[in-house]
Design a protein around this motif. Structure first.
Motif, PDB file in Angstrom:
ATOM      1  N   ALA A   1      -9.118  -8.080  -2.865  1.00  8.73           N
ATOM      2  CA  ALA A   1      -9.459  -9.126  -1.902  1.00  8.73           C
ATOM      3  C   ALA A   1      -9.982  -8.524  -0.599  1.00  8.73           C
ATOM      4  N   LEU A   2      -9.379  -7.415  -0.168  1.00 10.89           N
ATOM      5  CA  LEU A   2      -9.832  -6.749   1.054  1.00 10.89           C
ATOM      6  C   LEU A   2     -11.230  -6.169   0.875  1.00 10.89           C
ATOM      7  N   LEU A   3     -11.496  -5.623  -0.303  1.00 17.33           N
ATOM      8  CA  LEU A   3     -12.835  -5.094  -0.577  1.00 17.33           C
ATOM      9  C   LEU A   3     -13.876  -6.212  -0.586  1.00 17.33           C
TER      10      LEU A   3
ATOM     11  N   LEU B   1      -7.788   0.008 -10.721  1.00 13.65           N
ATOM     12  CA  LEU B   1      -9.239  -0.097 -10.615  1.00 13.65           C
ATOM     13  C   LEU B   1      -9.723  -1.451 -11.102  1.00 13.65           C
ATOM     14  N   HIS B   2      -9.268  -1.871 -12.261  1.00 16.99           N
ATOM     15  CA  HIS B   2      -9.762  -3.127 -12.835  1.00 16.99           C
ATOM     16  C   HIS B   2      -9.371  -4.333 -11.985  1.00 16.99           C
ATOM     17  N   LEU B   3      -8.180  -4.309 -11.419  1.00 16.24           N
ATOM     18  CA  LEU B   3      -7.778  -5.414 -10.549  1.00 16.24           C
ATOM     19  C   LEU B   3      -8.616  -5.435  -9.272  1.00 16.24           C
ATOM     20  N   ALA B   4      -8.954  -4.255  -8.755  1.00 20.10           N
ATOM     21  CA  ALA B   4      -9.813  -4.194  -7.574  1.00 20.10           C
ATOM     22  C   ALA B   4     -11.218  -4.672  -7.905  1.00 20.10           C
ATOM     23  N   LEU B   5     -11.755  -4.238  -9.049  1.00 18.25           N
ATOM     24  CA  LEU B   5     -13.100  -4.662  -9.442  1.00 18.25           C
ATOM     25  C   LEU B   5     -13.153  -6.159  -9.734  1.00 18.25           C
ATOM     26  N   GLU B   6     -12.075  -6.691 -10.300  1.00 14.65           N
ATOM     27  CA  GLU B   6     -12.010  -8.133 -10.521  1.00 14.65           C
ATOM     28  C   GLU B   6     -12.120  -8.874  -9.193  1.00 14.65           C
ATOM     29  N   GLY B   7     -11.499  -8.311  -8.156  1.00 12.58           N
ATOM     30  CA  GLY B   7     -11.534  -8.953  -6.845  1.00 12.58           C
ATOM     31  C   GLY B   7     -12.923  -9.029  -6.240  1.00 12.58           C
ATOM     32  N   VAL B   8     -13.786  -8.072  -6.578  1.00 11.52           N
ATOM     33  CA  VAL B   8     -15.154  -8.082  -6.051  1.00 11.52           C
ATOM     34  C   VAL B   8     -16.169  -8.530  -7.114  1.00 11.52           C
TER      35      VAL B   8
ATOM     36  N   GLY C   1      -2.131   1.328  -3.373  1.00 15.67           N
ATOM     37  CA  GLY C   1      -2.894   0.084  -3.449  1.00 15.67           C
ATOM     38  C   GLY C   1      -3.616  -0.325  -2.187  1.00 15.67           C
ATOM     39  N   ASN C   2      -3.823   0.594  -1.249  1.00 16.39           N
ATOM     40  CA  ASN C   2      -4.486   0.261   0.012  1.00 16.39           C
ATOM     41  C   ASN C   2      -5.825   0.987   0.062  1.00 16.39           C
ATOM     42  N   PRO C   3      -6.957   0.296  -0.132  1.00 13.92           N
ATOM     43  CA  PRO C   3      -8.246   0.982  -0.186  1.00 13.92           C
ATOM     44  C   PRO C   3      -8.581   1.704   1.117  1.00 13.92           C
TER      45      PRO C   3
ATOM     46  N   VAL D   1     -15.020   4.333  -1.620  1.00  9.94           N
ATOM     47  CA  VAL D   1     -13.651   3.820  -1.502  1.00  9.94           C
ATOM     48  C   VAL D   1     -12.731   4.664  -2.369  1.00  9.94           C
ATOM     49  N   LEU D   2     -11.661   5.157  -1.774  1.00  8.37           N
ATOM     50  CA  LEU D   2     -10.590   5.836  -2.492  1.00  8.37           C
ATOM     51  C   LEU D   2      -9.382   4.922  -2.493  1.00  8.37           C
ATOM     52  N   THR D   3      -8.824   4.691  -3.660  1.00  6.75           N
ATOM     53  CA  THR D   3      -7.611   3.874  -3.709  1.00  6.75           C
ATOM     54  C   THR D   3      -6.574   4.532  -4.604  1.00  6.75           C
ATOM     55  N   ARG D   4      -5.400   4.736  -4.030  1.00  7.06           N
ATOM     56  CA  ARG D   4      -4.272   5.209  -4.829  1.00  7.06           C
ATOM     57  C   ARG D   4      -3.740   4.017  -5.621  1.00  7.06           C
ATOM     58  N   HIS D   5      -3.360   4.256  -6.862  1.00  4.82           N
ATOM     59  CA  HIS D   5      -2.834   3.168  -7.697  1.00  4.82           C
ATOM     60  C   HIS D   5      -1.697   2.423  -6.992  1.00  4.82           C
ATOM     61  N   GLY D   6      -1.519   1.171  -7.378  1.00  6.86           N
ATOM     62  CA  GLY D   6      -0.392   0.405  -6.860  1.00  6.86           C
ATOM     63  C   GLY D   6       0.942   1.018  -7.281  1.00  6.86           C
ATOM     64  N   GLN D   7       1.999   0.534  -6.676  1.00  9.07           N
ATOM     65  CA  GLN D   7       3.332   1.070  -6.979  1.00  9.07           C
ATOM     66  C   GLN D   7       3.566   1.091  -8.490  1.00  9.07           C
ATOM     67  N   SER D   8       4.028   2.244  -8.988  1.00  6.27           N
ATOM     68  CA  SER D   8       4.332   2.372 -10.419  1.00  6.27           C
ATOM     69  C   SER D   8       5.835   2.235 -10.652  1.00  6.27           C
ATOM     70  N   VAL D   9       6.194   2.093 -11.918  1.00  8.09           N
ATOM     71  CA  VAL D   9       7.606   1.978 -12.283  1.00  8.09           C
ATOM     72  C   VAL D   9       8.387   3.197 -11.797  1.00  8.09           C
TER      73      VAL D   9
END
Length: 239
Positions: free
Chosen positions: A41-43, A65-72, A209-211, A5-13
């Motif tokens: 959640a999608l993962l 990454l940590h938010l995605a890992l928390e989801g799984v 933020g879209n895996p 899985v490749l995921t670009r970080h979510g929207q930054s400031v």
């Protein structure tokens, strides 16, 4: 078969403010946090259970990454942070408003800086406080190894050996792997995996933020799809 899985970080400031970000360590916006959580959640819905994680040393990618890992429910897996997965360094453009740069230098010149494969932006002077040699996270590195400005080609030249030495062995061992990184470092990985020509890779876009789930046979992609189809972008064909 294994999954990457490749995921670009979510929207930054600075994504939101339309600034050249590069190696500046800006955080996620509230929207970026929600994108990363949705990615997790999608993962989970895919039954993805990574055994190892890679990310850059920049907080927007680490938090994603940590938010995605928390989801799984996989926050416990080993992860490796590597500067070689950092975003492309935008040199003297770092921190500048993209619209203002376009007004000052013209759309054609800015398009070359942003979208050519091998022409970097103007370099950052070595004594500029924005230069990475003043950042403590790179203090153990040879200052000559740190970029003052990069094209996508130069970004690829630091990403490729890291992929070959650190990431590829995990995949070849059968580990499911997640990489949270940045638009250009992930472009470099996509070029490696899919054999995208130089002229085409610069137009490849990755939504925040879209895996992107890639099924591999060894290191060869056999399928690839974004998990949030409503925000999907075009993908290169599998080789």
């Amino acid at each position: 078969m294994t999954r990457l899985v490749l995921t670009r970080h979510g929207q930054s400031v600075w994504n939101k403010e339309n600034r050249f970000t590069g190696w500046v360590d800006v955080d996620l916006t509230e929207q970026g946090v929600e994108e990363a959580r949705r990615g997790g959640a999608l993962l989970k819905a895919e039954g993805f259970a990574p055994g190892f994680a890679f990310t850059s040393v920049l907080k927007r990618a680490i938090r994603t990454l940590h938010l995605a890992l928390e989801g799984v429910d996989r926050l416990w897996i080993p992860e490796e942070k590597a500067w070689r997965l950092n975003e492309r360094h935008y040199g003297a453009l770092t921190g500048l408003d993209k619209a203002e740069v376009t007004e000052a230098h013209g759309a054609d010149q800015v398009k070359i800086w942003r979208r050519s494969f091998d022409i970097p932006p103007p370099p950052l002077p070595l004594d500029d406080p924005r230069h990475p040699r003043f950042d403590p996270r790179y203090s153990s590195l040879d200052p000559d190894a740190l970029p003052s400005g990069e094209s996508l080609k130069l970004t690829l030249e630091r990403v490729a050996p890291y992929f070959e030495s650190a990431i590829a062995p995990r995949l070849e061992a059968g580990d499911e792997v997640i990489i949270s990184a940045h638009g250009n470092s992930l472009r470099a990985l996509m070029k490696l995996l899919f054999g995208v020509p130089d002229a085409d890779i610069v137009s490849l876009e990755m939504p925040t933020g879209n895996p992107l789930m890639i099924e591999l046979n060894g290191l060869k992609p056999v399928s690839a799809r974004y998990l949030d189809q409503d925000r999907a972008q075009d993908l290169p064909p599998c080789p």
